[in-house]
Design an enzyme around this catalytic site. Structure first.
Site, PDB file in Angstrom:
ATOM      1  N   ARG A 164       0.270   2.788  13.046  1.00 32.87           N
ATOM      2  CA  ARG A 164       0.094   1.588  12.026  1.00 32.87           C
ATOM      3  C   ARG A 164      -0.422   1.026  10.753  1.00 32.87           C
ATOM      4  NH1 ARG A 164      -5.861   2.945  15.322  1.00 32.87           N
ATOM      5  NH2 ARG A 164      -4.585   2.354  17.232  1.00 32.87           N
ATOM      6  N   HIS A 165       0.149   1.681   9.932  1.00 39.89           N
ATOM      7  CA  HIS A 165       0.647   1.613   8.568  1.00 39.89           C
ATOM      8  C   HIS A 165       2.292   0.962   7.950  1.00 39.89           C
ATOM      9  CE1 HIS A 165      -3.529   3.488   8.884  1.00 39.89           C
ATOM     10  NE2 HIS A 165      -3.879   3.167   8.067  1.00 39.89           N
ATOM     11  N   GLU A 203      -7.705  -1.487  13.397  1.00 37.51           N
ATOM     12  CA  GLU A 203      -8.694  -2.503  13.072  1.00 37.51           C
ATOM     13  C   GLU A 203      -7.397  -3.498  12.968  1.00 37.51           C
ATOM     14  OE1 GLU A 203      -9.987  -0.623   9.054  1.00 37.51           O
ATOM     15  OE2 GLU A 203      -9.344  -2.501   8.445  1.00 37.51           O
ATOM     16  N   SER A 257     -10.709  -6.850   7.701  1.00 37.25           N
ATOM     17  CA  SER A 257     -11.494  -6.285   7.162  1.00 37.25           C
ATOM     18  C   SER A 257     -12.158  -7.531   6.033  1.00 37.25           C
ATOM     19  CB  SER A 257     -12.468  -5.578   6.488  1.00 37.25           C
ATOM     20  OG  SER A 257     -11.277  -5.276   5.249  1.00 37.25           O
ATOM     21  N   GLU A 313       0.891   3.672   1.299  1.00 37.94           N
ATOM     22  CA  GLU A 313       0.651   5.033   2.160  1.00 37.94           C
ATOM     23  C   GLU A 313       1.314   6.246   2.362  1.00 37.94           C
ATOM     24  OE1 GLU A 313      -2.016   4.399   3.644  1.00 37.94           O
ATOM     25  OE2 GLU A 313      -2.285   2.068   3.777  1.00 37.94           O
ATOM     26  N   ARG A 319       0.996  -1.095   0.239  1.00 38.72           N
ATOM     27  CA  ARG A 319      -0.203   0.120  -0.413  1.00 38.72           C
ATOM     28  C   ARG A 319       0.848   1.374   0.232  1.00 38.72           C
ATOM     29  NH1 ARG A 319      -5.184  -2.003   2.791  1.00 38.72           N
ATOM     30  NH2 ARG A 319      -4.933  -3.904   1.631  1.00 38.72           N
ATOM     31  N   ARG A 379      -0.916  -6.278  12.913  1.00 39.96           N
ATOM     32  CA  ARG A 379      -1.175  -5.485  13.610  1.00 39.96           C
ATOM     33  C   ARG A 379      -1.823  -6.609  14.703  1.00 39.96           C
ATOM     34  NH1 ARG A 379      -5.105  -0.889  10.210  1.00 39.96           N
ATOM     35  NH2 ARG A 379      -3.647   0.322   9.372  1.00 39.96           N
TER      36      ARG A 379
HETATM   37  P1  AMO Z   1      -7.787  -4.454   4.405  1.00 40.69           P
HETATM   38  O1  AMO Z   1      -7.764  -3.463   2.691  1.00 40.69           O
HETATM   39  O2  AMO Z   1      -9.036  -3.159   4.564  1.00 40.69           O
HETATM   40  O3  AMO Z   1      -9.023  -5.631   3.228  1.00 40.69           O
HETATM   41  O4  AMO Z   1      -6.719  -4.873   5.063  1.00 40.69           O
HETATM   42  C1  AMO Z   1      -6.893  -5.600   5.223  1.00 40.69           C
HETATM   43  C2  AMO Z   1      -6.045  -6.196   6.516  1.00 40.69           C
HETATM   44  O5  AMO Z   1      -4.932  -5.922   6.358  1.00 40.69           O
HETATM   45  C3  AMO Z   1      -4.491  -5.060   7.531  1.00 40.69           C
HETATM   46  N1  AMO Z   1      -3.803  -3.623   6.656  1.00 40.69           N
HETATM   47  C4  AMO Z   1      -2.585  -2.944   6.812  1.00 40.69           C
HETATM   48  N2  AMO Z   1      -1.436  -3.363   8.151  1.00 40.69           N
HETATM   49  C5  AMO Z   1      -0.114  -2.373   8.046  1.00 40.69           C
HETATM   50  N3  AMO Z   1      -0.084  -1.218   7.388  1.00 40.69           N
HETATM   51  C6  AMO Z   1      -0.642  -1.055   5.947  1.00 40.69           C
HETATM   52  N4  AMO Z   1      -0.823   0.006   5.330  1.00 40.69           N
HETATM   53  C7  AMO Z   1      -2.638  -2.200   6.036  1.00 40.69           C
HETATM   54  N5  AMO Z   1      -3.356  -2.315   5.301  1.00 40.69           N
HETATM   55  C8  AMO Z   1      -3.908  -3.348   5.131  1.00 40.69           C
HETATM   56  C9  AMO Z   1      -4.871  -4.334   8.800  1.00 40.69           C
HETATM   57  C10 AMO Z   1      -6.280  -4.662   7.622  1.00 40.69           C
HETATM   58  O6  AMO Z   1      -7.655  -4.908   8.484  1.00 40.69           O
HETATM   59  N6  AMO Z   1      -9.236  -7.627   0.865  1.00 40.69           N
HETATM   60  C11 AMO Z   1      -9.841  -7.522   1.639  1.00 40.69           C
HETATM   61  C12 AMO Z   1      -9.692  -8.085   2.477  1.00 40.69           C
HETATM   62  C13 AMO Z   1     -11.064  -8.978   2.576  1.00 40.69           C
HETATM   63  O7  AMO Z   1     -12.223  -8.490   2.458  1.00 40.69           O
HETATM   64  O8  AMO Z   1     -10.987  -9.805   2.019  1.00 40.69           O
HETATM   65  C14 AMO Z   1      -9.057  -5.851   1.680  1.00 40.69           C
HETATM   66  O9  AMO Z   1      -7.480  -6.075   1.539  1.00 40.69           O
HETATM   67  O10 AMO Z   1      -5.264  -4.776   9.391  1.00 40.69           O
END
Ligand code: AMO
Length: 431
Positions: free
Chosen positions: A221-222, A354, A357, A215, A213, A405
């Site tokens: 947390r990201h 979070e 999801s 970001e 990502r 996380r």
């Molecule tokens: P989502 O985008 O919510 O859902 O990502 C799922 C989980 O991945 C973790 N996460 C991260 N952790 C750290 N840094 C980040 N930049 C980051 N981005 C996401 C979080 C998040 O809840 N395809 C859907 C999932 C699904 O529906 O199966 C998805 O990617 O803990």
């Protein structure tokens, strides 16, 4: 092998057994006619005791000069001695300094105040010699193994899907473009579409792998690269996968409380032992709870960090927020049939963090095409995916859980960088 035994093997050996152990010097204590070297390896530590008259000439002198952090190989015999830490020591006959430390880190890995994480990350491999850091990574390892065992025990198949992909799955803004020969491609934001497709052949699948990502903001947390535990199951809906997810969290937490006792002791905390079912609150219920707390939100507003903090304070621990507005969720999430403005979706929270999801997916091609258009995406770009829906795509559901996380929650860390060996963020691409 340079070594015959690991430090963790020594307790099982008889007195006087010859050994060759290897590790790094964690400390040397020189008391004139006797010197103690604490040797650490990946599994523990042991005291090496050299005494004038008992050890060969020059060995005490060598110990006096060997800097901490140097890599050494020690030959000697095991001797039980109640005065030694762990009741056992190695009496050396020979010590070889196989790699002398030429520098000492700008902070002690054995306690005392620590500099900012950025300074520590610059020499991360040395920073990871700290007991707390090693405990965090051992918990991470144990959690990962427990997750695999749990998902395998449920009959799910572990798969790998491509990380160089053609289209965005989670919205376009945070994509990393890469040059793929003469075309533009992207690093995968998630295995979403591939895991969905694989339910056609394997029914239930999981993948534990990196997600990327871009970001733009630096938060606690990201990261730009995270590890996600992705699950997808055919003939299931969001209720089924929420249940699987909470079972996984409960099972893994219990297993860790047995298998990682020492690590939790080093971290100075008890592992949280959640029980099922986790509270399930709809998005609309969250809005009304926030309203009661004086925070005005309109239907369709996303929940901000501040809102989640407020909810986290009110609920605490693990809980699900379910039935999000369809417009806040990605195109593949299924709208509810009676109220299509809401979706069969959820986030798993821990306090205000979070963790995961997921949701029920759209499994009809025409409905998916409609949602793609509503999101301003071109169905033509997703033809490679839509094509397989013509061959009996089953109804299916799944989730993605951020492993990093989850380890933050398990080990009580505020900064995601503490639980990732080599974190990547907008400012950091090395080491
Ligand atoms: P989502 O985008 O919510 O859902 O990502 C799922 C989980 O991945 C973790 N996460 C991260 N952790 C750290 N840094 C980040 N930049 C980051 N981005 C996401 C979080 C998040 O809840 N395809 C859907 C999932 C699904 O529906 O199966 C998805 O990617 O803990």
């Amino acid at each position: 092998m340079l070594r015959t035994h690991r430090t963790s093997d020594l307790g099982r050996l008889r007195d006087g057994q010859r050994v060759r152990i290897a590790g790094w010097v964690s400390s040397v204590r020189d008391q004139g006619s006797i010197s103690f070297l604490i040797l650490r390896d990946g599994w523990g530590e042991v005291q090496v005791t050299a005494k004038r008259g008992e050890s060969p000439e020059g060995l005490l002198e060598l110990l006096r000069r060997v800097p901490e952090h140097s890599s050494v190989v020690v030959r000697g015999i095991v001797r039980r001695d109640p005065r030694a830490p762990g009741g056992l020591e190695v009496v050396p006959s020979r010590i070889s300094v196989v790699s002398r430390a030429r520098k000492q880190p700008p902070f002690s890995v054995y306690g005392g105040s620590l500099p900012s994480i950025d300074k520590r990350l610059d020499i991360r491999a040395v920073d990871l010699r700290r007991a707390k850091a090693r405990a965090i990574f051992r918990v991470r390892h144990a959690a990962l193994q427990a997750i695999r065992r749990f998902l395998d025990s449920r009959g799910l198949m572990e798969v790998q899907t491509p990380k160089i992909i053609a289209t965005a799955t989670e919205g376009g803004a945070d994509l990393f473009p890469v040059l793929y020969f003469d075309r533009e491609a992207f690093l995968a934001q998630s295995p979403q579409l591939y895991k969905e497709q694989l339910t056609m052949a394997f029914d239930g699948v999981f993948e534990i792998g990196p997600i990327f990502r871009a970001e733009p903001s630096r938060t606690l947390r990201h990261l730009s690269e995270a590890i996600s535990v992705d699950v997808e199951m055919a003939f299931a809906d969001y209720g089924d996968v929420m249940k699987l997810l909470e079972e996984m969290i409960v099972r893994v937490s219990r297993e860790l409380s047995r298998r990682a006792r020492e690590e939790f002791a080093v971290l100075g905390r008890e592992p949280e032992l959640p029980s099922r079912p986790f509270p399930r609150l709809t998005y609309e219920r969250c809005l009304s709870m926030l309203r009661d707390a004086g925070v005005e939100k309109e239907f369709g507003d996303d929940l901000s960090t501040e809102d989640l903090k407020e909810l986290g304070r009110m609920i605490g621990g693990y809980y699900f927020i379910t039935d999000w507005p369809t417009k806040l969720k990605p195109f593949y999430i299924k709208p509810k049939s009676r109220r299509p403005e809401l979706s069969e979706s959820f986030d798993l929270m821990h306090g205000d963090l979070e963790l995961s999801s997921g949701g029920t997916r759209i499994h009809r091609r025409s409905a998916l095409v409609r949602r793609l258009r509503e999101k301003g995406l071109k169905p033509r770009d997703f033809e490679y995916h839509l094509r397989v829906f013509d061959y009996g795509m089953p109804p299916h559901a799944g989730f993605g859980m951020g492993l990093d996380r989850f380890v933050m929650v398990l080990t009580g860390q505020e900064n995601i960088r503490e639980v990732v060996a080599y974190p990547r963020d907008i400012r950091r691409l090395t080491p």
